[in-house]
Structure formats: structure tokens, C-alpha cells
Design a protein around this motif. Structure first.
Motif, mmCIF file in Angstrom:
data_model
loop_
_atom_site.group_PDB
_atom_site.id
_atom_site.type_symbol
_atom_site.label_atom_id
_atom_site.label_comp_id
_atom_site.label_asym_id
_atom_site.label_seq_id
_atom_site.Cartn_x
_atom_site.Cartn_y
_atom_site.Cartn_z
ATOM 1 N N SER A 1 -61.323 113.588 -32.995
ATOM 2 C CA SER A 1 -61.763 114.939 -33.316
ATOM 3 C C SER A 1 -62.892 115.249 -32.346
ATOM 4 O O SER A 1 -63.775 114.404 -32.132
ATOM 5 N N TYR A 2 -62.846 116.416 -31.729
ATOM 6 C CA TYR A 2 -63.849 116.761 -30.725
ATOM 7 C C TYR A 2 -64.879 117.708 -31.315
ATOM 8 O O TYR A 2 -64.534 118.736 -31.909
ATOM 9 N N LEU A 3 -66.134 117.330 -31.155
ATOM 10 C CA LEU A 3 -67.258 118.087 -31.697
ATOM 11 C C LEU A 3 -67.913 118.890 -30.582
ATOM 12 O O LEU A 3 -68.308 118.338 -29.553
ATOM 13 N N LEU A 4 -68.025 120.191 -30.792
ATOM 14 C CA LEU A 4 -68.706 121.089 -29.859
ATOM 15 C C LEU A 4 -70.019 121.502 -30.510
ATOM 16 O O LEU A 4 -70.027 122.057 -31.614
ATOM 17 N N ARG A 5 -71.132 121.242 -29.825
ATOM 18 C CA ARG A 5 -72.455 121.456 -30.433
ATOM 19 C C ARG A 5 -73.290 122.412 -29.606
ATOM 20 O O ARG A 5 -73.325 122.346 -28.370
ATOM 21 N N GLY A 6 -73.958 123.306 -30.309
ATOM 22 C CA GLY A 6 -74.887 124.224 -29.674
ATOM 23 C C GLY A 6 -76.102 124.397 -30.555
ATOM 24 O O GLY A 6 -76.356 123.595 -31.468
ATOM 25 N N GLU A 7 -76.847 125.457 -30.307
ATOM 26 C CA GLU A 7 -78.084 125.707 -31.042
ATOM 27 C C GLU A 7 -77.767 126.150 -32.464
ATOM 28 O O GLU A 7 -77.332 127.271 -32.704
ATOM 29 N N GLY A 8 -77.931 125.243 -33.442
ATOM 30 C CA GLY A 8 -77.807 125.606 -34.851
ATOM 31 C C GLY A 8 -76.398 125.766 -35.367
ATOM 32 O O GLY A 8 -76.199 126.174 -36.513
ATOM 33 N N ALA A 9 -75.390 125.462 -34.537
ATOM 34 C CA ALA A 9 -74.005 125.607 -34.978
ATOM 35 C C ALA A 9 -73.132 124.575 -34.279
ATOM 36 O O ALA A 9 -73.513 123.999 -33.251
ATOM 37 N N ALA A 10 -71.959 124.319 -34.864
ATOM 38 C CA ALA A 10 -71.034 123.347 -34.288
ATOM 39 C C ALA A 10 -69.607 123.774 -34.599
ATOM 40 O O ALA A 10 -69.350 124.557 -35.514
ATOM 41 N N ALA A 11 -68.689 123.262 -33.815
ATOM 42 C CA ALA A 11 -67.257 123.497 -34.028
ATOM 43 C C ALA A 11 -66.528 122.176 -33.867
ATOM 44 O O ALA A 11 -67.027 121.239 -33.230
ATOM 45 N N LEU A 12 -65.344 122.094 -34.456
ATOM 46 C CA LEU A 12 -64.483 120.931 -34.306
ATOM 47 C C LEU A 12 -63.140 121.357 -33.722
ATOM 48 O O LEU A 12 -62.632 122.434 -34.032
ATOM 49 N N VAL A 13 -62.585 120.498 -32.884
ATOM 50 C CA VAL A 13 -61.188 120.641 -32.471
ATOM 51 C C VAL A 13 -60.446 119.442 -33.058
ATOM 52 O O VAL A 13 -60.738 118.293 -32.695
ATOM 53 N N GLU A 14 -59.525 119.710 -33.985
ATOM 54 C CA GLU A 14 -58.734 118.748 -34.741
ATOM 55 C C GLU A 14 -59.523 118.161 -35.920
ATOM 56 O O GLU A 14 -60.720 117.879 -35.806
ATOM 57 N N THR A 15 -58.815 117.991 -37.027
ATOM 58 C CA THR A 15 -59.415 117.376 -38.220
ATOM 59 C C THR A 15 -58.934 115.958 -38.438
ATOM 60 O O THR A 15 -59.582 115.191 -39.148
ATOM 61 N N GLY A 16 -57.801 115.597 -37.831
ATOM 62 C CA GLY A 16 -57.160 114.329 -38.173
ATOM 63 C C GLY A 16 -56.563 114.398 -39.568
ATOM 64 O O GLY A 16 -56.621 115.426 -40.248
ATOM 65 N N PRO A 17 -55.970 113.281 -40.034
ATOM 66 C CA PRO A 17 -55.392 113.237 -41.373
ATOM 67 C C PRO A 17 -56.449 112.959 -42.435
ATOM 68 O O PRO A 17 -57.569 112.529 -42.124
ATOM 69 N N THR A 18 -56.085 113.157 -43.689
ATOM 70 C CA THR A 18 -57.017 112.904 -44.789
ATOM 71 C C THR A 18 -57.436 111.441 -44.842
ATOM 72 O O THR A 18 -58.548 111.130 -45.268
ATOM 73 N N THR A 19 -56.572 110.527 -44.405
ATOM 74 C CA THR A 19 -56.933 109.110 -44.403
ATOM 75 C C THR A 19 -58.103 108.818 -43.471
ATOM 76 O O THR A 19 -58.720 107.750 -43.564
ATOM 77 N N CYS A 20 -58.419 109.736 -42.562
ATOM 78 C CA CYS A 20 -59.541 109.564 -41.628
ATOM 79 C C CYS A 20 -60.747 110.422 -42.002
ATOM 80 O O CYS A 20 -61.709 110.510 -41.226
ATOM 81 N N LEU A 21 -60.707 111.031 -43.175
ATOM 82 C CA LEU A 21 -61.766 111.967 -43.557
ATOM 83 C C LEU A 21 -63.130 111.283 -43.613
ATOM 84 O O LEU A 21 -64.140 111.845 -43.179
ATOM 85 N N GLU A 22 -63.154 110.075 -44.115
ATOM 86 C CA GLU A 22 -64.428 109.347 -44.216
ATOM 87 C C GLU A 22 -65.017 109.109 -42.831
ATOM 88 O O GLU A 22 -66.234 109.244 -42.624
ATOM 89 N N ALA A 23 -64.166 108.771 -41.860
ATOM 90 C CA ALA A 23 -64.648 108.546 -40.494
ATOM 91 C C ALA A 23 -65.166 109.840 -39.879
ATOM 92 O O ALA A 23 -66.171 109.835 -39.150
ATOM 93 N N LEU A 24 -64.509 110.956 -40.176
ATOM 94 C CA LEU A 24 -64.975 112.241 -39.654
ATOM 95 C C LEU A 24 -66.303 112.623 -40.275
ATOM 96 O O LEU A 24 -67.238 113.046 -39.565
ATOM 97 N N GLU A 25 -66.412 112.471 -41.581
ATOM 98 C CA GLU A 25 -67.696 112.734 -42.257
ATOM 99 C C GLU A 25 -68.797 111.870 -41.665
ATOM 100 O O GLU A 25 -69.910 112.355 -41.382
ATOM 101 N N GLY A 26 -68.504 110.578 -41.488
ATOM 102 C CA GLY A 26 -69.494 109.659 -40.938
ATOM 103 C C GLY A 26 -69.889 110.027 -39.522
ATOM 104 O O GLY A 26 -71.061 109.941 -39.147
ATOM 105 N N GLY A 27 -68.913 110.467 -38.721
ATOM 106 C CA GLY A 27 -69.206 110.870 -37.352
ATOM 107 C C GLY A 27 -70.134 112.063 -37.288
ATOM 108 O O GLY A 27 -71.045 112.117 -36.449
ATOM 109 N N LEU A 28 -69.931 113.026 -38.179
ATOM 110 C CA LEU A 28 -70.830 114.181 -38.227
ATOM 111 C C LEU A 28 -72.222 113.768 -38.688
ATOM 112 O O LEU A 28 -73.243 114.186 -38.123
ATOM 113 N N ARG A 29 -72.244 112.942 -39.722
ATOM 114 C CA ARG A 29 -73.534 112.504 -40.278
ATOM 115 C C ARG A 29 -74.334 111.709 -39.245
ATOM 116 O O ARG A 29 -75.547 111.918 -39.076
ATOM 117 N N GLU A 30 -73.668 110.788 -38.515
ATOM 118 C CA GLU A 30 -74.354 109.981 -37.500
ATOM 119 C C GLU A 30 -74.942 110.836 -36.390
ATOM 120 O O GLU A 30 -75.951 110.471 -35.777
#
Length: 303
Positions: A19-48
Motif C-alpha cells: 500500500s503506498y502512502l502519500l504524505r503532505g502537510e496535515g493530510a495523507a492518501a493511500l493507493v491500495e488497501t490490500g485485503p482484510t487479512t492485511c488490515l493489521e499490517a496497514l494499521e501498524g504501518g500508518l501508526r509507525e
């Protein structure tokens, strides 16, 4: 704006789905969510990366296959401000995934939960249907993405070009490639593979002339012309390989075994051993690839 890769660690394996994270001043976007089985990894990636859920205001999907968009419904609950962008043909399958799940179940059978997890609808008021070619979407995090209609792997496939960096978020239309490797595998699963349309999409990517490709499977590559040439050649070669065996009356399992032998030899020729080849198989395995090509050959014959 900066671009970061979140490895979704599919089935506990790195470098399969990004999943690709695009980051700017005070906002972010994602390209692709992946499957639900990877949701924890996506949450963790954002949190980290220190990205709060309310900062993600846009989610861009290349197509609605479950390895790319399966977690969208769950994410719509987690990301309270996010709007989800998808090809107009894919839109109804995010709003109501019933038909999508029925089609996927015919392909994956009992492995549905293991591979993809629960799929929930995205509320229609959170969805944005993109008409296809040349649509420019302003990014809340700065800059813009231009959506390009790129069928071949799927009829409803979009690739997103970020003009400032020259990055093309290519989904599956630019194939499967692993970091540090040159080998490009065409992902040809059923039911929508159209090699003729895929050729035209590759030509379109050449006209866009991106500085780099970011396929969902997996990474960032700057040898764009070489990459596209290899993808196009292998797509044509594998189609001919499958078609010739179908004409001789070979059974599906025989064709799968033959393509696997051929594909593994090609991997070794480009320095990828069988253990590393498992990563390619997780992103697109030989039985699935043969099924898609055989279906295309039969459909073309009927036309």
C-alpha cells in the motif's frame, strides 16, 4: 509531498502486497488497501509513521480485486474522513460486494477466508466513481493524481500518475516484480484478462513516460522501458505457449505443469532461485495464470 511504501506482509511474507502512502502537510492518501487479512499490517504501518486515521482523506484503488481493495469496507470505518476512488465499473462492487465475492469464491473456494478475510461494503456516500481516462484528482496532501484507464489485467483497471515525481502507481498492469530483481511476471488470472487490451495499456504507459513504476506487487522501479519490454514480451510468449498446447489438446493441469517448468527456468535465468520464486507465486501462481490465459483464448475464439 513524499511517497512511502507500507509492506502489508501478506500471509506473513514480505514484498508481496504494497500500500503506498502519500504524505503532505496535515493530510495523507493511500493507493491500495490490500485485503482484510492485511488490515493489521496497514494499521501498524500508518501508526509507525505517525499518521492518524483522520489524516487519511483519500484512498485510491487501481481495481477491485481482493488483494488490492478487499479491506476498503473496513477502512471506511477506520478512516472517518477518507473518500474512496475507483473506476466507475468497479464502483458497484465496492458498494455491494456480493457479485465480487461470488466470483472470487468460484476461483479461491475454501481459501477465501485465509487469503482475503471478511469483505464489507463501502458506503456509497464515501465512494467516488472515476470515468477513466485523464481524470485529474487534486490531492489534499498536495499535488494531484491523474487516473488512466489501463485494462488488460481487468476491464476496470486504473493506473495513477503523480506528475511531480513522475511516479506511476501501476496496480497489476505493469506486472509482478520483486525488489532487487529484474524479472517481470504477467498476472493473468481469470475472469477478465484481455491481452489485446493489455498491449494497448502498455503502449499508453509508454506515452505517459513515467519516471518510475510502482506495481502493487511490489516496489519502485526506474528502468521503465526495460521493465515494460520484458512484461510485453513475456505476456505474448506465455499466451502463445498456452494457446499452442490448447490446440494440441493438452489438459489444463498439463499446461500448468509445462508453464511452471518454463517460468521457473526464466526465473533462474534472471537470477531468481526457486525459494525466491515463491514470492512471485504468492502474487500470481501458475494455475491461476493458466486459467486466465485459457479463458482468454476461448473467448477470443468465440469472437
Amino acid at each position: 509531498m513524499r511517497i512511502e511504501t507500507i509492506d502489508l506482509n501478506f500471509l506473513g511474507t514480505e514484498h508481496i502486497i504494497a500500500s503506498y502512502l502519500l504524505r503532505g502537510e496535515g493530510a495523507a492518501a493511500l493507493v491500495e488497501t490490500g485485503p482484510t487479512t492485511c488490515l493489521e499490517a496497514l494499521e501498524g504501518g500508518l501508526r509507525e509513521r505517525g499518521v492518524a486515521p483522520e489524516e487519511v482523506t483519500q484512498v485510491f484503488l487501481t481495481h477491485v480485486h481482493l488483494d488490492h481493495a478487499g479491506a476498503s469496507g473496513h477502512l471506511s470505518e477506520m478512516l472517518p474522513r477518507a473518500r474512496f476512488y475507483v473506476h466507475r465499473v468497479g464502483y458497484p462492487h465496492l458498494a455491494d460486494p456480493t457479485k465480487l465475492l461470488a466470483s472470487a469464491t468460484r476461483i479461491y473456494g475454501e481459501r477465501m477466508d485465509e487469503l482475503w478475510g471478511e469483505v464489507r461494503p463501502v458506503p456509497e456516500e464515501r465512494l467516488e466513481a472515476l470515468p477513466g481516462e485523464g481524470e485529474e484528482i487534486e490531492l489534499d496532501c498536495g499535488g494531484a493524481l491523474v487516473a488512466h484507464d489501463t485494462p488488460g489485467h481487468a476491464y476496470h483497471h486504473l493506473a495513477y500518475h503523480e506528475p511531480e515525481s513522475g511516479t506511476l502507481f501501476a496496480g497489476d498492469v505493469a506486472g509482478i516484480r520483486m525488489p532487487g530483481r529484474s524479472y517481470v511476471r504477467p498476472p493473468t488470472p481469470p475472469p477478465e484478462v484481455d491481452v489485446e487490451a493489455w498491449r494497448e495499456s502498455i503502449q499508453k504507459i509508454r506515452r505517459i513516460s513515467p519516471a518510475s513504476l510502482r506495481p502493487t506487487h511490489f516496489g519502485c522501479y526506474e528502468d521503465v522501458e526495460r521493465h515494460l519490454n520484458e512484461l510485453e514480451q513475456r505476456l505474448e510468449d506465455w499466451l502463445l505457449f498456452v494457446e499452442e498446447r490448447m490446440e494440441r489438446g493438452a489438459e489444463r493441469d498439463e499446461i500448468v505443469a509445462a508453464l511452471e517448468s518454463k517460468g521457473d527456468e526464466e526465473l533462474l535465468a534472471e537470477g531468481v532461485d526457486r525459494e525466491e520464486g515463491v514470492h512471485y507465486d504468492l502474487a500470481g501462481n501458475y494455475p491461476m495464470l493458466v486459467d486466465g490465459l485459457m479463458r482468454y483464448v476461448r473467448k477470443r475464439g468465440r469472437r
